[in-house]
Design a protein around this motif. Sequence first.
Motif, PDB file in Angstrom:
ATOM      1  N   HIS A   1     -19.896  -8.783   6.009  1.00 41.35           N
ATOM      2  CA  HIS A   1     -18.773  -8.965   6.945  1.00 41.35           C
ATOM      3  C   HIS A   1     -18.209 -10.042   7.934  1.00 41.35           C
ATOM      4  CE1 HIS A   1     -15.970  -7.391  10.304  1.00 41.35           C
ATOM      5  NE2 HIS A   1     -16.815  -7.793  11.879  1.00 41.35           N
ATOM      6  N   GLY A   2     -17.501 -10.301   7.922  1.00 44.64           N
ATOM      7  CA  GLY A   2     -16.477 -11.461   8.410  1.00 44.64           C
ATOM      8  C   GLY A   2     -15.580 -11.502   9.296  1.00 44.64           C
TER       9      GLY A   2
ATOM     10  N   ILE B   1      -9.675 -11.006   9.882  1.00 44.23           N
ATOM     11  CA  ILE B   1      -8.236 -11.095  10.656  1.00 44.23           C
ATOM     12  C   ILE B   1      -7.610 -12.100   9.274  1.00 44.23           C
ATOM     13  CG2 ILE B   1      -6.874 -12.898  12.289  1.00 44.23           C
ATOM     14  CD1 ILE B   1      -9.530 -11.534  14.313  1.00 44.23           C
ATOM     15  N   VAL B   2      -7.516 -13.025   8.400  1.00 42.33           N
ATOM     16  CA  VAL B   2      -7.165 -13.824   7.279  1.00 42.33           C
ATOM     17  C   VAL B   2      -6.239 -12.282   6.985  1.00 42.33           C
ATOM     18  CG1 VAL B   2      -7.019 -15.420   6.006  1.00 42.33           C
ATOM     19  CG2 VAL B   2      -8.230 -16.044   7.895  1.00 42.33           C
ATOM     20  N   ALA B   3      -7.278 -11.651   6.265  1.00 40.16           N
ATOM     21  CA  ALA B   3      -6.870 -10.985   4.963  1.00 40.16           C
ATOM     22  C   ALA B   3      -5.721  -9.812   5.585  1.00 40.16           C
ATOM     23  CB  ALA B   3      -7.293  -9.818   4.817  1.00 40.16           C
ATOM     24  N   ALA B   4      -5.852  -9.800   6.769  1.00 44.38           N
ATOM     25  CA  ALA B   4      -4.406  -8.638   7.340  1.00 44.38           C
ATOM     26  C   ALA B   4      -3.679 -10.076   7.855  1.00 44.38           C
ATOM     27  CB  ALA B   4      -5.014  -8.720   9.151  1.00 44.38           C
ATOM     28  N   ALA B   5      -3.089 -11.268   7.998  1.00 41.90           N
ATOM     29  CA  ALA B   5      -2.431 -11.906   7.721  1.00 41.90           C
ATOM     30  C   ALA B   5      -1.321 -11.941   6.519  1.00 41.90           C
ATOM     31  CB  ALA B   5      -2.721 -13.259   8.436  1.00 41.90           C
ATOM     32  N   ARG B   6      -2.441 -12.069   5.517  1.00 44.92           N
ATOM     33  CA  ARG B   6      -1.616 -12.211   3.812  1.00 44.92           C
ATOM     34  C   ARG B   6      -1.417 -11.174   3.474  1.00 44.92           C
ATOM     35  NH1 ARG B   6      -7.312 -14.470   1.107  1.00 44.92           N
ATOM     36  NH2 ARG B   6      -6.850 -16.586   1.602  1.00 44.92           N
TER      37      ARG B   6
ATOM     38  N   HIS C   1      -2.542  -3.843   9.994  1.00 41.98           N
ATOM     39  CA  HIS C   1      -3.493  -4.666   7.850  1.00 41.98           C
ATOM     40  C   HIS C   1      -4.419  -4.967   8.387  1.00 41.98           C
ATOM     41  CE1 HIS C   1       1.035  -4.613   6.336  1.00 41.98           C
ATOM     42  NE2 HIS C   1       0.932  -4.218   7.754  1.00 41.98           N
ATOM     43  N   LEU C   2      -4.843  -4.522   8.903  1.00 42.59           N
ATOM     44  CA  LEU C   2      -6.787  -4.739   9.420  1.00 42.59           C
ATOM     45  C   LEU C   2      -7.604  -3.287   8.581  1.00 42.59           C
ATOM     46  CD1 LEU C   2      -7.251  -5.005  13.352  1.00 42.59           C
ATOM     47  CD2 LEU C   2      -7.842  -7.016  10.982  1.00 42.59           C
ATOM     48  N   PRO C   3      -8.608  -4.175   7.620  1.00 46.43           N
ATOM     49  CA  PRO C   3      -9.340  -2.983   6.739  1.00 46.43           C
ATOM     50  C   PRO C   3      -9.509  -2.188   7.939  1.00 46.43           C
ATOM     51  CG  PRO C   3     -11.056  -4.948   6.982  1.00 46.43           C
ATOM     52  CD  PRO C   3      -9.212  -5.262   8.006  1.00 46.43           C
ATOM     53  N   PHE C   4      -9.304  -0.413   7.269  1.00 47.65           N
ATOM     54  CA  PHE C   4      -9.862   0.603   8.254  1.00 47.65           C
ATOM     55  C   PHE C   4      -8.818   0.649   9.475  1.00 47.65           C
ATOM     56  CE2 PHE C   4     -13.711   0.432   5.999  1.00 47.65           C
ATOM     57  CZ  PHE C   4     -13.402   1.311   4.787  1.00 47.65           C
ATOM     58  N   PRO C   5      -7.367   0.671   9.384  1.00 43.20           N
ATOM     59  CA  PRO C   5      -7.333   0.304  10.667  1.00 43.20           C
ATOM     60  C   PRO C   5      -6.809   1.861  11.704  1.00 43.20           C
ATOM     61  CG  PRO C   5      -5.430   0.912   9.179  1.00 43.20           C
ATOM     62  CD  PRO C   5      -6.978   0.610   8.058  1.00 43.20           C
TER      63      PRO C   5
END
Length: 248
Positions: free
Chosen positions: A141-142, A147-152, A172-176
Amino acid sequence: MTVEGSGSARRTPRHVACVMDGNGRWAARRSLPRTSGHLAAETTVIDVIEAARTAGVQWLSLYAFSTENWQRPSTEVDFLMRLVRRVVRKHAALLHARGIRCRFLGVADPRIPPALARDFADLMTLTGENRGMTLTVAFDHGGRRDIVAAARSLIRSGMPAEAVDERSFAAHLPFPDTPDVDLVIRTSGEQRISNFMLWQVAYAEWMFPPVLWPDFRAPHFVECLRAYQQRDRRFGGVAPDANGERRP
Ligand code: IPE
Ligand code: IPE
Ligand code: MG
């Protein structure tokens, strides 16, 4: 007054997150290899899960392996991969019997052994309908990566820039569905975030007990909950007066 987003902390935190730190130092103090410290951590993990459940914590997150931990010697990384697999398989039935819903946050790097990723997926499926407590294990995890994945993901969705706000971004974050972290406990006395759930810890209370993770036990955890209840969470507002009102 206990409306969401303000109020005293005089209740059980809904979401507790632990940075399980100090395994290597625990081993070094005993002139043992660092891996012995990781082995000794298993007992603490089970103790803390049980303590959290008993205390009525609804969400427990444990930081087990960071995106930065890949920099460690490959022997230590390999050991951790094997250990985590063994622990997951050994305790799967117990976690399920306790009604705990298990999730694994991260798990994106191709270096993760496929068998381990399968065991994670199997445990998530097995416990997916449980409603007792949600246990999130942050593994590979990072916080920045999330946050970058959510932006994408947001950009791919085609949402206009003006429509983006904190709520739509967080979706859009994992496990929102994960609520904000109320309390972070980092053992071993280190006082760092180390890239842990950066979005979700924005207004968390922090505790840094000096005890090393393999020595941390249910009473230490309960003591952190008690100390949390003494904190006044203001969220940028003002402290309540004697009547519990928050007047200017
Ligand atoms: C935490 O203990 C476990 C992991 C990061 C996997 P450490 O291994 O970081 O222990 P110290 O900080 O070296 O004592
Ligand atoms: C953070 O601990 C990661 C985990 C507990 C899994 P580290 O020991 O890796 O962090 P630093 O190096 O002290 O920041
Ligand atoms: Mg450490």
